[in-house]
Design an enzyme around this catalytic site. Structure first.
Site, PDB file in Angstrom:
ATOM      1  CB  SER A  64      61.322  61.244  66.315  1.00 38.81           C
ATOM      2  OG  SER A  64      60.426  60.440  67.056  1.00 38.81           O
ATOM      3  CG  ASP A 102      64.334  58.770  72.689  1.00 38.45           C
ATOM      4  OD1 ASP A 102      65.229  57.974  73.037  1.00 38.45           O
ATOM      5  OD2 ASP A 102      64.049  59.001  71.490  1.00 38.45           O
ATOM      6  CD  GLU A 199      67.308  55.703  63.646  1.00 38.43           C
ATOM      7  OE1 GLU A 199      67.201  55.815  64.885  1.00 38.43           O
ATOM      8  OE2 GLU A 199      66.927  56.576  62.834  1.00 38.43           O
TER       9      GLU A 199
HETATM   10  O1  KIV Z   1      63.031  59.228  68.617  1.00 36.55           O
HETATM   11  C1  KIV Z   1      62.645  58.230  67.980  1.00 36.55           C
HETATM   12  O2  KIV Z   1      61.568  58.237  67.383  1.00 36.55           O
HETATM   13  C2  KIV Z   1      63.500  57.067  67.948  1.00 36.55           C
HETATM   14  C3  KIV Z   1      63.088  55.930  67.094  1.00 36.55           C
HETATM   15  C4  KIV Z   1      63.412  56.274  65.700  1.00 36.55           C
HETATM   16  C5  KIV Z   1      63.715  54.657  67.501  1.00 36.55           C
HETATM   17  O3  KIV Z   1      64.509  57.050  68.578  1.00 36.55           O
END
Ligand code: KIV
Length: 303
Positions: A64, A102, A199
């Site tokens: 994100s 991520d 989510e």
């Molecule tokens: O990238 C992110 O912030 C996420 C969260 C929304 C879980 O994957």
């Protein structure tokens, strides 16, 4: 002292919460004890340190960041190198929380081998303690687990699938779709995922999946029935520019606070109220006097 505890230092004294290091097994234990897990995204040293000092259990360097920090329209453009850069900054700040990175779009979609190679970089080069992958990627979850890399799964609304989904839409809206999602979550846990982010799913679906799963779920837009909750830092503190999604609770209006601080600074620069004498460095008295004498001598010569 166990290996997972930190000695009390300047940083640790700021913690309100216990300093016992959060690990993947510790998160499973929290599910068994029915103690909710707090998770938050962070992308830089300052915010990660604040989150850690506030006792957040899991800090996610979420992709994100492509949107809330770098201004992209969606999460797809961010690269492995950019994610590594931010993961390193977060790693330097966090002492207690579990640091999860991520895996960005494209870093694990080509092949399992490529996914494992990229995940190794997050652990080895950036200090991540787990990686998060989106979608029902059982083979990859298994391979990462075999490679000793803890896996956080992410199911339901998966932002990297925005084009396939045709937008950011709530998922699992029928009983049949809930059953499919539940099967995916179970298979992902069996493949090795130690935590699963859910989510954008109805609260009933998330609660049902959570109840039947051996590993903790962390919800975002998934209601209160998950084992934990996660929010995007910028949403939580009011640093976003679009109206927040239905599931966001804004705990502060940092945007308004920062805007007014900057406006006041600009005004005070323009009317010379900043910096003050107290905010300036000074010559020692003898040097000040020497400067003054030289100025007076120059003025006398000119006259
Ligand atoms: O990238 C992110 O912030 C996420 C969260 C929304 C879980 O994957």
């Amino acid at each position: 002292m166990s290996l997972t505890e930190f000695p009390a230092g300047a940083h640790s004294q700021l913690h309100g919460a216990s300093l016992t290091k959060v690990t993947m097994p510790a998160l499973s234990e929290r599910k068994r004890q029915a103690k909710p897990i707090s998770a938050l995204t962070a992308y830089d040293y300052a915010t990660a340190r604040l989150a850690d000092e506030a006792g957040i259990d899991l800090v996610l360097v979420g992709d994100s960041l492509a949107m809330v920090v770098l201004g992209h329209e969606n999460t797809l453009a961010i690269t492995v190198d950019e994610m590594l850069h931010h993961t390193r900054a977060v790693r330097r700040a966090v002492r207690r929380a579990l640091v999860v990175a991520d895996m960005p779009f494209g870093s694990y979609h080509g092949s399992v081998a490529e996914g494992v190679a990229n995940a190794v970089r997050f652990v080895k080069d950036a200090g991540a303690e787990a990686v998060k992958i989106e979608g029902p990627r059982f083979e990859l979850a298994h391979a990462l687990t075999e490679a000793e890399i803890p896996v956080v799964g992410h199911l339901g609304l998966t932002p990297q699938s925005v084009h396939r989904m045709g937008g950011y839409r709530v998922q699992a809206r029928t009983a049949e779709a809930v059953r499919r999602l539940q099967a995916e979550a179970l298979a992902l846990a069996e493949a090795g995922a130690g935590v699963i982010v859910l989510e954008g799913v109805p609260r009933e679906a998330a609660a049902e999946i959570t109840a039947g799963l051996p590993v903790p779920t962390i919800g975002i837009g998934a209601g209160p029935g998950c084992d934990g909750q996660i929010l995007v830092f910028h949403d939580l503190v009011g640093l976003t520019f679009a109206p927040p999604a239905k599931f966001v609770r804004r705990y502060a209006d940092a945007g308004a606070l920062i805007r007014s601080a900057i406006a006041q600074y600009r005004e005070e620069v323009e009317n010379r109220a900043f910096p003050s004498d107290e905010e300036s460095y000074h010559l020692p008295a003898a040097e000040r006097q020497a400067l003054k004498t030289a100025q007076q001598a120059r003025a006398l010569r000119k006259a």
